[in-house]
Write a protein that holds these residues in place. Structure first.
Motif, PDB file in Angstrom:
ATOM      1  N   HIS A 128      -6.004   6.879  -3.910  1.00 31.09           N
ATOM      2  CA  HIS A 128      -6.381   7.072  -2.508  1.00 31.09           C
ATOM      3  C   HIS A 128      -6.656   5.756  -1.793  1.00 31.09           C
ATOM      4  N   GLN A 130      -4.944   2.986  -1.953  1.00 30.29           N
ATOM      5  CA  GLN A 130      -3.721   2.390  -1.428  1.00 30.29           C
ATOM      6  C   GLN A 130      -3.392   2.956  -0.052  1.00 30.29           C
ATOM      7  N   SER A 131      -3.503   4.274   0.092  1.00 34.15           N
ATOM      8  CA  SER A 131      -3.242   4.892   1.393  1.00 34.15           C
ATOM      9  C   SER A 131      -4.287   4.466   2.405  1.00 34.15           C
ATOM     10  N   GLN A 134      -3.569   0.878   3.566  1.00 34.71           N
ATOM     11  CA  GLN A 134      -2.439   0.822   4.489  1.00 34.71           C
ATOM     12  C   GLN A 134      -2.820   1.351   5.864  1.00 34.71           C
ATOM     13  N   ALA A 135      -3.606   2.427   5.889  1.00 30.24           N
ATOM     14  CA  ALA A 135      -4.038   2.991   7.169  1.00 30.24           C
ATOM     15  C   ALA A 135      -4.947   2.018   7.911  1.00 30.24           C
TER      16      ALA A 135
END
Length: 318
Positions: A128, A130-131, A134-135
């Motif tokens: 989670h 990594q997402s 990026q966000a």
């Protein structure tokens, strides 16, 4: 005295919420060793306060605590646009189906069971994080170029709405132009959205004027969740100078000199405006030419107008 927040460029920030000191110590040591910066809270109220202050990258949240439980903490974090994006992993000894459903229903993205196994927690977090990273980078990039963005969830009749999430710059602009509390959507914006929904034509921007400044709101698209995605940009001399600085990596004074040069002002005019001598203005322009990779004033002006118009912060010579 204002607390110093951790440096996000050094490590990702994790908020651990648990009322059992042994669990906090176990996770703190494991996360610290793995390179994370760790904040802790021992109750629901403290968790919300910490999250609002520090905006962690992820929250490890105990489901069952005295007073406000983890499910209510998650619901409150999800309801606030500044924290709605933060992934929440529940920590629970409750593995019955209804409790797992409750965790996801409250806004959790995952859960781990107690007794806690640090390596399992780290493995779940990695997926989670990594997402989330990026966000966060995407939101920061939008703000860096003056693209304040807000997702609005409205009811079917557009009679009311709330901000599902906002970039930091969007929150600042909403407060400045509408004195709008976090999460609220001003009536002026809802009226505009209603008209767009009714007309069904090419979306027209909404311009809000406050003294010498203007805020232009544009509808970009509807999201996968059918929310309204709105981009805001501030139109003013200051906004244009800031865009030039950001785009070409200029100092504030170089950005100001280039801005007025694009406006067609002479070195003497610019000096009068900025309180500098024409010779100083000329020296700043030389630095600007070097950074832009051009040799003439006209070339610098053309490049500046082209780039900044693409970002939507330019409102023409005058």
């Amino acid at each position: 005295m204002t607390a110093t927040l951790p440096d996000r460029n050094i490590s990702d920030l994790v908020l651990v919420v648990d009322d059992v000191p042994d669990n906090l110590a176990l996770l703190h040591d494991a996360l610290d060793e793995a390179g994370y910066t760790v904040l802790v809270a021992t109750n629901g109220e403290g968790a919300i306060a910490r999250a609002l202050q520090a905006l962690p990258d992820i929250v490890l949240l105990d489901a069952v605590m005295p007073g406000m439980d983890g499910f209510e903490v998650a619901r409150q974090l999800r309801a606030r646009p500044e924290t709605a994006h933060i992934p929440i992993i529940f920590m629970t000894g409750l593995t019955e189906t209804e409790h797992v459903v409750a965790a996801y229903g409250a806004g959790g993205v995952d859960y781990v069971t107690k007794p806690l196994r640090p390596q399992e927690v780290l493995a779940r977090m990695t997926v989670h994080m990594q997402s989330a990273r990026q966000a966060r980078q995407a939101r920061n990039a939008l703000d860096a170029f003056g693209h304040a963005t807000m997702a609005i969830h409205a009811d079917d009749a557009l009679a009311s709405g709330r901000a599902v999430w906002q970039t930091s710059l969007a929150r600042e602009l909403m407060q400045r132009y509408f004195d709008s509390p976090a999460g609220a959507v001003p009536d002026e914006v809802l009226v505009w959205l209603r008209q767009l929904a009714r007309d069904g034509t090419e979306p027209r921007p909404l311009t809000v004027v406050r003294e010498a400044r203007q805020l232009v709101l544009s509808l970009q698209q509807r999201t996968a969740d059918d929310d309204w995605l709105v981009v805001m940009r501030e139109v003013s001399d200051a906004a244009a100078v800031a865009a030039l600085q950001q785009t070409f990596r200029l100092t504030l004074r170089e950005g100001e000199v280039l801005y007025w040069a694009v406006k067609g002002k002479t070195n003497r005019d610019i000096g009068d405006i900025l309180g500098s001598s024409p010779a100083t203005v000329k020296k700043h322009l030389e630095h600007v030419f070097e950074k832009l990779g051009v040799e003439t004033r006209n070339a610098a002006a053309a490049l500046a107008m082209s780039k900044v118009r693409q970002l939507g912060n330019w409102h023409g010579p005058g």
